[in-house]
Design a protein around this motif. Structure first.
Motif, PDB file in Angstrom:
ATOM      1  N   LEU A 144      11.714  -5.971   4.328  1.00 20.73           N
ATOM      2  CA  LEU A 144      12.877  -5.108   4.391  1.00 20.73           C
ATOM      3  C   LEU A 144      12.559  -3.803   5.107  1.00 20.73           C
ATOM      4  CD1 LEU A 144      15.589  -5.770   3.117  1.00 20.73           C
ATOM      5  CD2 LEU A 144      15.023  -4.201   1.264  1.00 20.73           C
ATOM      6  N   PHE A 145      11.343  -3.282   4.862  1.00 19.45           N
ATOM      7  CA  PHE A 145      11.006  -1.974   5.430  1.00 19.45           C
ATOM      8  C   PHE A 145      10.067  -2.077   6.623  1.00 19.45           C
ATOM      9  CE2 PHE A 145      12.438  -1.029   1.167  1.00 19.45           C
ATOM     10  CZ  PHE A 145      13.237   0.075   1.370  1.00 19.45           C
ATOM     11  N   TYR A 146       9.938  -3.268   7.153  1.00 21.99           N
ATOM     12  CA  TYR A 146       8.990  -3.450   8.249  1.00 21.99           C
ATOM     13  C   TYR A 146       9.378  -2.592   9.449  1.00 21.99           C
ATOM     14  CZ  TYR A 146       6.157  -5.657  11.833  1.00 21.99           C
ATOM     15  OH  TYR A 146       5.283  -5.878  12.839  1.00 21.99           O
ATOM     16  N   ASP A 147      10.683  -2.499   9.631  1.00 21.25           N
ATOM     17  CA  ASP A 147      11.137  -1.538  10.627  1.00 21.25           C
ATOM     18  C   ASP A 147      10.790  -1.989  12.037  1.00 21.25           C
ATOM     19  OD1 ASP A 147      12.461   0.672  11.248  1.00 21.25           O
ATOM     20  OD2 ASP A 147      10.919   2.126  10.656  1.00 21.25           O
ATOM     21  N   ILE A 202       4.346  -1.782  -6.381  1.00 25.50           N
ATOM     22  CA  ILE A 202       3.199  -1.693  -5.465  1.00 25.50           C
ATOM     23  C   ILE A 202       3.677  -1.214  -4.104  1.00 25.50           C
ATOM     24  CG2 ILE A 202       1.521  -3.062  -4.160  1.00 25.50           C
ATOM     25  CD1 ILE A 202       1.127  -4.767  -6.609  1.00 25.50           C
ATOM     26  N   PHE A 203       4.761  -1.820  -3.655  1.00 19.71           N
ATOM     27  CA  PHE A 203       5.225  -1.434  -2.315  1.00 19.71           C
ATOM     28  C   PHE A 203       5.654   0.029  -2.292  1.00 19.71           C
ATOM     29  CE2 PHE A 203       8.238  -0.960   1.102  1.00 19.71           C
ATOM     30  CZ  PHE A 203       7.475  -1.440   2.153  1.00 19.71           C
ATOM     31  N   ILE A 204       6.366   0.437  -3.318  1.00 16.13           N
ATOM     32  CA  ILE A 204       6.851   1.827  -3.352  1.00 16.13           C
ATOM     33  C   ILE A 204       5.674   2.799  -3.347  1.00 16.13           C
ATOM     34  CG2 ILE A 204       8.012   3.538  -4.790  1.00 16.13           C
ATOM     35  CD1 ILE A 204       9.886   1.309  -5.701  1.00 16.13           C
ATOM     36  N   ILE A 205       4.693   2.525  -4.216  1.00 11.77           N
ATOM     37  CA  ILE A 205       3.590   3.483  -4.324  1.00 11.77           C
ATOM     38  C   ILE A 205       2.743   3.460  -3.050  1.00 11.77           C
ATOM     39  CG2 ILE A 205       1.589   4.177  -5.668  1.00 11.77           C
ATOM     40  CD1 ILE A 205       2.943   2.889  -8.088  1.00 11.77           C
ATOM     41  N   ARG A 206       2.540   2.267  -2.503  1.00 15.05           N
ATOM     42  CA  ARG A 206       1.763   2.194  -1.270  1.00 15.05           C
ATOM     43  C   ARG A 206       2.439   2.975  -0.146  1.00 15.05           C
ATOM     44  NH1 ARG A 206      -0.259  -4.062  -0.451  1.00 15.05           N
ATOM     45  NH2 ARG A 206      -2.014  -3.960  -1.897  1.00 15.05           N
ATOM     46  N   SER A 207       3.754   2.827  -0.075  1.00 13.38           N
ATOM     47  CA  SER A 207       4.446   3.391   1.076  1.00 13.38           C
ATOM     48  C   SER A 207       4.712   4.876   0.927  1.00 13.38           C
ATOM     49  CB  SER A 207       5.779   2.679   1.277  1.00 13.38           C
ATOM     50  OG  SER A 207       5.565   1.308   1.362  1.00 13.38           O
ATOM     51  N   TRP A 208       5.085   5.264  -0.283  1.00 16.79           N
ATOM     52  CA  TRP A 208       5.527   6.660  -0.401  1.00 16.79           C
ATOM     53  C   TRP A 208       4.685   7.477  -1.367  1.00 16.79           C
ATOM     54  CZ3 TRP A 208       9.383   2.713  -0.488  1.00 16.79           C
ATOM     55  CH2 TRP A 208      10.033   2.554   0.740  1.00 16.79           C
ATOM     56  N   GLY A 209       3.761   6.843  -2.051  1.00 18.11           N
ATOM     57  CA  GLY A 209       2.909   7.593  -2.971  1.00 18.11           C
ATOM     58  C   GLY A 209       1.755   8.224  -2.231  1.00 18.11           C
ATOM     59  N   SER A 210       0.961   8.963  -2.964  1.00 15.56           N
ATOM     60  CA  SER A 210      -0.130   9.631  -2.273  1.00 15.56           C
ATOM     61  C   SER A 210      -1.441   8.866  -2.408  1.00 15.56           C
ATOM     62  CB  SER A 210      -0.280  11.047  -2.800  1.00 15.56           C
ATOM     63  OG  SER A 210      -0.438  11.002  -4.197  1.00 15.56           O
ATOM     64  N   TYR A 211      -1.409   7.739  -3.073  1.00 16.03           N
ATOM     65  CA  TYR A 211      -2.634   6.941  -3.161  1.00 16.03           C
ATOM     66  C   TYR A 211      -2.557   5.785  -2.184  1.00 16.03           C
ATOM     67  CZ  TYR A 211      -3.966   9.531  -7.287  1.00 16.03           C
ATOM     68  OH  TYR A 211      -4.327  10.521  -8.138  1.00 16.03           O
ATOM     69  N   PRO A 212      -3.677   5.396  -1.654  1.00 24.72           N
ATOM     70  CA  PRO A 212      -3.664   4.324  -0.662  1.00 24.72           C
ATOM     71  C   PRO A 212      -3.266   2.976  -1.252  1.00 24.72           C
ATOM     72  CG  PRO A 212      -5.922   4.955  -1.219  1.00 24.72           C
ATOM     73  CD  PRO A 212      -5.017   5.957  -1.854  1.00 24.72           C
ATOM     74  N   ASP A 213      -3.842   2.619  -2.404  1.00 23.94           N
ATOM     75  CA  ASP A 213      -3.450   1.333  -2.974  1.00 23.94           C
ATOM     76  C   ASP A 213      -2.754   1.588  -4.299  1.00 23.94           C
ATOM     77  OD1 ASP A 213      -2.963  -1.257  -3.232  1.00 23.94           O
ATOM     78  OD2 ASP A 213      -5.050  -1.936  -3.165  1.00 23.94           O
ATOM     79  N   ALA A 214      -2.071   0.567  -4.809  1.00 22.50           N
ATOM     80  CA  ALA A 214      -1.150   0.848  -5.878  1.00 22.50           C
ATOM     81  C   ALA A 214      -1.149  -0.190  -6.985  1.00 22.50           C
ATOM     82  CB  ALA A 214       0.254   0.939  -5.300  1.00 22.50           C
TER      83      ALA A 214
END
Ligand code: SF4
Ligand code: SF4
Ligand code: SF4
Lengths: 751, 211, 365
Positions: free
Chosen positions: C259-262, C313-325
Motif C-alpha cells: 500500500l505504501f510502496y509508492d 511492525i510496518f508503522i514503527i519501521r516506517s515512521w518510528g525512530s527505531y530501525p526495526d520494530a
C-alpha cells in the motif's frame, strides 16, 4: 459414496486393536459367583424383586424398573441369591453400592421365555415394553435406558447405528459385527420399525474395521440401510461427533439428537434388542474385550453381567506383577479399578490390563505452555487451556462462559498435552464443584425463604401479642378499679410491650419467653380474659384464612399461593398459641379465689370444644378447596395445610380429654423453661464478647453445670410426681453429666 | 478571535479548561444516568453469598441481619459455616482484601452436619421447634419430634434447648451421588510424592521413568 | 504392582514440552547458520553466552522459589528464550549485552510474573527492548555482511570475535586493547531505507552494495530470513504451532508495504519483499509471534493478533525512530492479547454463536 463431514479436532492414538481380533468371541466357564449391581446406568435404581436365599432361574428379573429412566436387571444364570449387600462397583469413586450376589447352580436353567417370530405383528409400543422389561440400556456409553431413547415424541428422520468403536484396544463391536451380522441387521430393522421407518438409516463405521465392513455390507443388500465408512479418528464414536460426521448437523446445546430428528444406537445395543425381541432373552450378557499386555491372551468373550473381573483375567493369563493399572473401558475414557473383584456391568465393553511400558504412569504435570495443541484436538471446539487456567483458579463463572459443560470428557486434550496435564480431571472436578455449588445455592435459598417466613410470622405473632397485652392491661385496670386494691398486679410494663413489636427476631425470642413467663404468673382473672380473647382471635383468624383461600380460588398465582400457605401456617401458630395458653390456664395458685379457678377450668374445656368445631369446619373448607384446585403445586400446598389442620384437630381432641387432668408440674416446667430460655438467650448474647479457648470451655462447663442442675431438679420433681418422663429425664441427666465431665477434663488439661 | 486568545493567554486557558470541565462533567453525568447498573442492593448481594445456615454464630440473629451489618461496615469474617469461601466471595464483591475467619465466632468445619432427634427419647416438649430458625423440625406438643433432613441447615440451635439432650448433630452421609473428583495435585506435590532419587535418575535418562 | 487410580485418558502422546522446545531449538539452526555465514561468529557467541546465563538464572530462581530445579530446567523453555534473544542481538555485541538481556528476560519478564506459562510478555522481546532502550549504540551496531567487507579488513574469525566480544579477557591475555567493533559495522537495509532521502528505490538498489549484490532485500539479510522461514515451515509441519498468527502477520505486513510502496519513489518505505526479507521479520513471524504463552489463544484470535503485529511492525519501521520494530510490535500486542481472547472464543459444538469470555452465566449447567 455419501458425503461425510470431518470430525472437528480429534486425535489418532495407536489403535492396538489387532491383538484381540485374532480369535472368535469365546465363552468362559461359569464363575463361582455373580455380583449384579442394581443400578448400572443413569437414572433411579430399580426395585428389588428377590431376597437372599431365593432360587432364581436364568433370565428371571431380579429388579424391575421404577420410574421412567430406570432399568431392571435379570439373572444371568440359574442359582441361589446368597446375599443382597453393598459391594464395590465400577465407579471412579471406588465406592460400593447395592448388589445382588448369585451363586450359580451350574444347571443354567431358563425361566419360561418366548420370542417373537415376526416383530411386525406387534405394535411399536409393545416392542418398547419388551425392550424396557428386558433391562436394555446403552451398551456403548453412559448406559442410558434404550426404551426411553427410542420412545421419542419428535419425528425421526435418521437412525444412526454407531459402529465406530473409536477407542483404542476395544474390539467388542467389531467382533460382534463380524460374527453376528444377521442379528444386527435384524435389530436395525426392529429399531427402524419402532421409530416409524425413518428416511435414512446409516451405520457409521471407522475405516480400521475392513472385515466387519465387508461382512456387514454383504448382509445389507436389498435394504435401505447405508454403511458409511470414514477415517479413523478419536472420538468419532461420540454420539454428537458421529452425528456431525454423518449428517453435518450439530446437536443443539442442551438438547438431544431427537431434537434434530436423529436417534443414535450402538451396534451392541441393537444386537441386544434383537435378542430381546426375537428370542425373548433379556440383557444379561455382553461381549467384552479382554486385552492389554499384562494378559497373555487377548480376546473377546460373551460375558455374563456380574462376572467378577478377576474371573476374566484369570482365564487370560493375567500377570498382576506386570500390570500397573486395571482399566474398565478404553484407554481414553475408561475408569481405573482398584479392585479386580469388581463385576462386569452392562457398559463394560473392555477390560484393559496394560503393562507400565504400554501405558506409562504420567510424569508430574509441567506448566501449561499454552501451545494450543489441546484446542486443536478438542472435538467440541473448546479452549481446554483456558478451561484449565480457570479450573486451576477456580473461577467458575469464567468456566461456564467457556462452555465447560459442553466438554464431553473425551480426553483428546489431555492426550496431546505435551505438559502432561490431567486436564480432564480438572474439568471433572470443576463440573462437580459447580454442580455442588448450584445445589448448595438452592438449599441456601430455601433456607433463606423459610427463615424469612418464620421471622415474618414471629413478628406478626408478636404484634398480635402486644396488642392483646395492651387490651389485657386495660381490662385488668378496670377489674382492679372494681376490686378496689384487693391484690397486687404483676403486669408487664407497657414500655416493654411497645419495644417488643419492633425488635429483631432474636430479641423477640427472649421477649416472647419473658412475656410467656409473665403470663404464667398473671392472675387467673387475667388469664380468663386472655383465654377468651384467644378464642375470639382464633376464630377471627379462621375467617381471614378462609377469605384468603377464596382469593386464591379466583386467581391462583404463585404469590397468592404463598399467601395462602402463609395464612394457613399463621392460623396454625395462633391456634397453637391459644392451646398453650389454655393449657396453662388452670394454674392453681393457692392464694387465688376458688370460683375463678373453677371458671378457668371450665373455660378451657369450652374453648377446646369450640376450637375443635372450628377446626373441623376449616378442614371441610380446605377439603373442598383441594377438590376444586387444579394446579398440582397448589393442591400440594393445600394438602399440606389440611394435614396440619387435621393434626391440630387430633391434638385438640386429645387435649380435651386430658384437660382437667393437667398437673402442676407441667406448669412449673413451662415456667422453668421460660426462665431457662431467657437465661440462655442472655447468656448467648453475653457470650458474643470475645472469648479465648479456655474461656469458651469454662463457659461451656458453667452452662453445662446449670443445665445439669436444672435437669436434676426436673428429675426430682418428676420422680416425686411419678411422671412418665422419668426415664427420659434420667438419661438426659446422665448424658449431661458425661458431657460436663469431659468438658471439665478438657478444661483442666488446657489450664 | 485568535488574536484575542493570543493576547490573553491565561484567561483563555482558564476559559478553555472550564469549558472542558463542564463538557466532561455533563458527559459523565449523562453516562451515570444512562448506564446506571440496576443491581441488587448490596445487602441482597451479600445475603445471597452467606450460607443461610441462620446459626447466629456471627452474633446476629440470622444471615440477613449480618448482611445488613456488613453493608453498614461490620467485618466480613464472622461467619464460620460459610468459612473462607464465603469470606473470599464477599471480599470479591466488596472489593476488599479477604481476611481470614475470625476464630472468635467459631471454626470452619468441612463436614456438613444435620440434626437428628433420637425419637424414642424425645418427650415432645416443642422447644427445639421454637429454636429452629428454618422450621425444619416437625412435631407437636407431647408428640415425637423429627428433623426434616433436607431442610436442616445444621445450625445446631436446637441442641441446647432440648431438656433431655436427645438431639445429635450427625455428619451428612456422602453417597455415590455426591461424590466428585478432586482437582489433581500440583506438580510440586506429585514430585514430592515421588522419591527425590527418581527425578535425578530420570533427569539423566528421561526416556525411562518407569520406576 | 499396586493398581493405580487415575483419571482417563490413560494414553498420552510421547511428545513432551521439552520435546516441543527441542524442536523449536532445532528449527533455529538454519537461521543461526545463515547469520554465522554472513555476519561471522558473533551470533553463535551471543547464543552461547545467553544460554549459559539463562540456565544459571533459571536454576537460581527456581532454587529461590523452592521448586524442584531439575524438573523445571528440563523443560528447555529457558534455553529457547536465550537462543531467540541471542539470535536477535547484533553479532559481536559486547559480552554484557546478552548477559543483561538474558537476565532481564528470565528473571524479570518470566519469573517475576510467575514463571513458564504465566508471563504476559515474551521474555526474549522484553530483554531485547530493555537493551535497545538502554544501550542504543551497542544495539544498533550491526557488522556488515561478510561479502561487503573492505578489502583491507579480514572477516573476524572465532578467536578475533571472542576478543571483540570479551575485551577484558583479551586485555588480561595480551595486554593490548582489542579492536573496536566499529571497524566492521555497516548500515542494515532498513537503516538504509530510513536514511535514504534523495534516491529512487531503483537507484538505491543499483548504488548501494548492500542491495546490488543481493537479490531482493539486501545481501545476507535475505538469506537469514529465508533460513528462519525454513525453520518455521519445519515447525509448522511438525504442528508445533498453527499457521494463523505467522501467516496473518506476514500477510498484513505485505499488504501494508504494498500500500505504501509508492512506486519506488525516494520517500518509499520499501517494497513488500524488502519488508518480508529484512530485519527480524521471519524470526519474528515464526519464533516470536508464535510464542504460545503470550499470544492470543484461539485460532481466530491468533489471526487478529498476527495481523495487528504485522501492521504495527510496518508503522514503527516506517515512521518510528527505531530501525526495526518486531520487538515493539510484539510487546504491544502482548498487552492486547487478553482483550483479543475475550472476544474470540471459538464457537462451541452445538452452540449457535460464540460467547465472550467475560460473559455472565445465562444458562445453568
Ligand atoms: S496442550 Fe497442554 S500445554 Fe498445550 S495449551 Fe493445552 S494444556 Fe497447555
Ligand atoms: S475432554 Fe473436553 S476439553 Fe478435552 S478435548 Fe475432550 S471435549 Fe475437548
Ligand atoms: S454465622 Fe450463621 S447466621 Fe451468621 S451469617 Fe453465617 S450462617 Fe448466617
Amino acid at each position: 459414496m455419501r458425503k461425510v463431514w470431518d470430525l472437528i479436532g480429534g486425535v489418532h492414538p495407536p489403535e492396538n486393536k489387532h491383538q484381540s481380533v485374532q480369535e472368535s468371541i469365546g465363552t468362559l466357564p461359569l464363575p463361582e459367583k455373580l455380583v449384579i449391581p442394581l443400578n448400572q446406568h443413569i437414572g433411579a435404581p430399580p426395585k428389588l424383586l428377590v431376597s437372599a436365599g431365593d432360587i432364581v432361574l436364568k433370565g428371571q428379573p431380579l429388579a424391575e424398573p421404577k420410574g421412567m429412566v430406570s432399568v431392571g436387571v435379570h439373572a444371568p444364570t440359574s442359582g441361589q441369591i446368597s446375599e443382597i449387600s453393598d459391594y464395590p462397583i465400577p465407579h471412579p469413586s471406588g465406592m460400593s453400592a447395592r448388589c445382588v450376589t448369585l451363586i450359580p447352580d451350574g444347571k443354567d436353567e431358563w425361566i419360561e421365555h418366548k420370542g417373537t417370530d415376526n416383530f411386525r405383528d406387534k405394535t411399536p409400543e409393545e416392542l418398547l415394553d419388551i425392550i424396557r422389561s428386558s433391562g436394555i440400556s446403552g451398551l456403548g456409553g453412559a448406559g442410558f435406558a434404550s426404551a426411553v431413547k427410542l420412545s421419542t415424541r419428535q419425528p425421526i428422520s435418521t437412525l444412526i447405528i454407531n459402529a465406530t468403536e473409536c477407542e483404542p484396544y476395544i474390539t467388542a463391536d467389531d467382533m460382534l459385527m463380524q460374527e453376528r451380522p444377521e442379528a444386527i441387521v435384524e435389530g436395525i430393522k426392529i429399531l427402524s420399525y419402532i421409530l416409524g421407518e425413518p428416511d435414512e438409516i446409516l451405520i457409521g463405521i471407522e475405516d480400521n474395521k475392513p472385515q466387519a465392513y465387508e461382512i456387514l455390507e454383504s448382509y445389507l443388500e436389498g435394504t435401505n440401510i447405508e454403511l458409511v465408512e470414514f477415517s479413523t479418528r478419536y472420538p468419532s464414536g461420540g454420539e454428537k461427533q458421529l452425528i456431525q460426521i454423518l449428517t453435518g448437523k450439530e446437536v443443539p446445546n442442551g438438547g438431544l439428537p431427537a431434537d434434530i430428528g436423529i436417534v443414535c444406537q450402538n451396534v451392541g445395543t441393537t444386537h441386544a434388542i434383537q435378542r430381546a425381541i426375537v428370542h425373548g432373552e433379556p440383557l444379561f450378557s455382553r461381549v467384552t474385550t479382554v486385552t492389554g499386555k499384562a494378559c497373555s491372551t487377548n480376546r473377546n468373550y460373551q460375558t455374563l453381567i456380574g462376572t467378577p473381573i478377576s474371573h476374566l483375567l484369570e482365564y487370560n493369563g493375567f500377570d498382576q506383577s506386570q500390570c500397573s493399572r486395571l482399566v474398565m473401558g478404553g484407554p481414553m475414557m475408561g475408569l481405573t479399578l482398584e479392585n479386580p473383584e469388581i463385576p462386569v456391568i452392562k457398559t463394560t465393553n473392555c477390560i484393559l490390563a496394560p503393562t507400565e511400558d504400554e501405558l506409562p504412569t504420567p510424569p508430574p504435570a509441567q506448566p501449561c505452555i499454552r501451545c494450543g495443541m489441546c484446542a486443536e484436538a478438542c472435538p467440541a471446539s473448546l479452549l481446554p487451556q483456558q478451561l484449565f487456567w480457570y479450573a486451576q483458579s477456580q473461577n467458575y463463572e469464567r468456566l461456564e462462559a467457556h462452555n465447560l459443560f459442553d466438554c464431553i470428557e473425551c480426553g483428546a486434550c489431555s492426550y496431546v498435552c505435551p505438559s502432561n496435564i490431567p486436564l480432564v480431571q480438572y474439568y471433572r472436578a470443576s463440573k462437580g464443584e459447580i454442580r455442588k455449588l448450584a445445589a448448595e445455592k438452592v438449599n441456601a435459598d430455601r433456607a433463606r425463604q423459610r427463615f424469612e417466613f418464620q421471622k415474618a410470622r414471629k413478628e406478626k405473632e408478636e404484634a398480635a401479642k402486644a396488642a392483646k397485652r395492651e387490651a389485657r392491661k386495660k381490662a385488668a385496670e378496670q377489674a382492679r378499679a372494681k376490686a378496689a386494691n384487693t391484690r397486687t398486679s404483676t403486669e408487664v410494663s407497657p414500655a416493654a410491650t411497645g419495644a417488643t413489636a419492633k425488635s429483631s427476631a432474636a430479641d423477640d425470642i427472649i421477649k416472647a419467653a419473658m412475656a410467656r413467663a409473665e403470663a404464667k404468673k398473671a392472675s387467673p382473672e387475667e388469664q380468663r380474659a386472655k383465654l377468651e380473647r384467644g378464642v375470639v382471635r382464633a376464630e377471627s383468624h379462621l375467617e381471614t384464612v378462609e377469605q384468603r383461600l377464596q382469593d386464591l380460588d379466583s386467581e391462583a398465582t404463585d404469590k397468592q399461593r404463598e399467601q395462602a400457605q402463609a395464612a394457613i401456617e399463621d392460623a396454625r401458630l395462633r391456634l397453637e398459641d391459644a392451646q398453650s395458653k389454655l393449657k396453662a390456664a388452670p394454674e392453681p395458685k393457692p392464694d387465688k379465689a376458688k370460683e375463678v379457678m373453677a371458671k378457668v377450668q371450665a373455660s378451657p374445656k369450652e374453648a377446646l370444644e369450640k376450637k375443635i368445631a372450628t377446626l373441623k369446619d376449616r378442614i371441610n373448607v380446605t377439603e373442598e378447596k383441594i377438590a376444586e384446585a387444579e394446579d398440582d403445586a397448589l393442591k400440594a400446598a393445600l394438602q399440606k395445610g389440611l394435614e396440619k389442620q387435621q393434626e391440630k384437630l387430633r391434638d385438640a381432641e386429645q387435649q380435651l380429654t386430658e384437660a382437667p387432668a393437667e398437673s402442676t408440674t407441667a406448669i412449673s416446667e413451662t415456667e422453668d423453661a421460660a426462665a431457662t430460655a431467657i437465661a440462655k438467650a442472655q447468656a448467648k448474647a453475653a457470650a458474643q464478647a470475645s472469648m479465648s479457648d479456655e474461656e469458651k470451655l469454662r463457659a461451656n462447663v458453667t452452662s453445662l453445670q446449670t443445665r445439669l442442675k436444672k435437669a436434676q431438679e426436673r428429675l426430682i420433681v418428676a420422680e416425686e410426681e411419678g411422671s412418665n418422663h422419668i426415664d427420659a429425664l434420667r438419661t438426659g441427666v446422665e448424658k449431661l453429666q458425661a458431657k460436663l465431665n469431659s468438658a471439665e477434663t478438657e478444661l483442666s488439661e488446657l489450664s | 478571535m485568535f488574536e484575542l486568545i493570543a493576547q490573553h493567554p491565561i484567561p483563555a486557558a482558564l476559559v478553555a479548561l472550564g469549558g472542558l470541565a463542564i463538557i466532561f462533567g455533563a458527559v459523565l453525568g449523562f453516562a451515570a444516568i444512562k448506564f446506571k447498573v440496576e443491581g441488587d442492593p448490596i445487602v441482597e448481594q451479600i445475603d445471597s453469598l452467606l450460607p443461610q445456615t441462620q446459626c447466629g454464630q456471627c452474633g446476629y440473629p440470622g444471615c440477613r441481619p449480618y448482611a445488613e451489618a456488613i453493608a453498614n461496615g461490620d467485618t466480613i469474617n464472622k461467619c464460620p459455616p460459610g468459612g473462607q469461601t464465603t469470606i473470599n466471595a464477599i471480599a470479591d464483591l466488596l472489593d476488599v482484601e479477604a481476611p481470614t475467619l475470625d476464630e472468635e465466632h467459631g471454626e470452619e468445619s468441612d463436614t456438613r452436619t444435620v440434626a437428628y432427634i433420637r425419637e424414642d427419647e424425645c418427650i415432645g416438649c416443642t422447644k427445639c421447634i421454637q429454636a429452629c430458625p428454618v422450621d425444619a423440625i416437625l412435631g407437636a406438643a407431647k408428640q415425637m419430634h423429627t428433623v426434616i433432613v433436607s431442610e436442616c441447615t445444621g445450625c445446631d440451635l436446637c441442641l441446647e434447648p432440648c431438656p433431655v439432650d436427645c438431639i445429635d448433630m450427625l455428619p451428612v452421609e456422602k453417597g455415590l451421588a455426591d461424590w466428585k473428583w478432586n482437582l489433581p495435585p500440583s506438580a510440586e506435590e506429585q514430585i514430592k510424592a515421588l522419591r527425590p532419587g527418581d527425578i535425578i535418575a530420570s533427569d539423566q535418562d528421561s526416556g525411562d521413568q518407569a520406576a | 504392582m499396586a493398581l493405580l487410580k487415575l483419571t482417563s485418558p490413560h494414553a498420552h502422546t510421547a511428545q513432551s514440552t521439552a520435546d516441543v522446545m527441542k524442536l523449536v531449538l532445532l528449527a533455529t539452526i538454519p537461521g543461526l547458520v545463515a547469520l554465522t555465514v554472513f555476519f561471522g561468529w558473533g551470533t553463535i557467541i551471543n547464543v552461547f553466552i545467553a544460554a549459559a546465563v539463562a540456565l544459571i538464572c533459571e536454576a537460581s530462581v527456581m532454587g529461590l522459589r523452592k521448586r524442584p530445579v531439575m524438573f523445571y530446567l528440563k523443560d528447555n523453555s529457558a534455553l529457547v528464550t536465550a537462543v531467540l534473544l541471542g539470535l536477535a542481538l547484533p553479532p559481536l555485541a559486547p559480552w554484557w549485552i546478552p548477559v543483561v538481556g538474558t537476565f532481564f528476560a528470565i528473571v524479570i519478564a518470566k519469573h517475576l510474573y510467575g514463571g513458564l506459562g504465566y508471563n504476559p510478555f515474551n521474555p526474549a522481546m522484553v530483554g531485547y527492548v530493555v537493551l535497545l532502550i538502554s544501550f542504543p549504540v551497542q544495539m544498533t551496531a550491526w557488522p556488515a555482511p561478510a561479502p561487503l567487507y573492505p578489502a583491507e579488513i579480514d572477516v573476524p574469525g572465532l578467536w578475533q570475535s571472542l576478543q571483540i566480544v570479551l575485551p577484558f579477557f583479551n586485555e588480561a591475555l595480551t595486554g593490548t586493547v582489542s579492536g573496536s567493533i566499529d571497524a566492521y559495522t555497516a548500515a542494515t537495509p532498513l537503516d538504509t531505507f530510513k536514511h535514504n532521502t534523495g534516491l529512487l528505490v531503483e537507484q538505491l538498489y543499483k548504488k548501494d552494495p548492500l542491495f546490488n549484490q543481493g537479490s531482493w532485500a539486501g545481501i545476507g539479510w535475505e538469506w537469514a530470513n529465508f533460513a528462519f522461514l525454513a525453520g518455521g515451515c519445519f515447525l509448522l509441519y511438525r504442528r508445533v504451532f498453527t499457521w494463523h498468527a505467522p501467516v496473518a502477520m506476514l500477510v498484513s505486513l505485505t499488504l501494508c508495504a504494498a500500500l505504501f510502496y509508492d512506486g519506488g519513489s525516494s520517500s518509499s518505505h520499501g517494497s513488500p519483499l524488502l519488508h518480508l526479507l529484512s530485519g527480524g521479520t521471519m524470526l519474528g513471524a515464526f519464533f516470536i509471534v508464535t510464542d504460545p504463552v503470550t499470544s492470543a489463544t484461539s485460532n481466530k484470535g491468533r489471526l487478529i493478533y498476527g495481523a495487528l503485529i504485522g501492521i504495527l511492525i510496518f508503522i514503527i519501521r516506517s515512521w518510528g525512530s527505531y530501525p526495526d520494530a518486531v520487538a515493539f510490535a510484539v510487546l504491544l500486542m502482548n498487552f492486547a492479547a487478553p482483550l483479543i481472547d475475550n472476544y474470540t472464543l471459538p464457537r462451541t459444538y452445538g452452540h449457535k454463536k460464540s460467547r465472550k469470555a467475560t460473559e455472565k452465566k445465562d444458562e445453568g449447567p
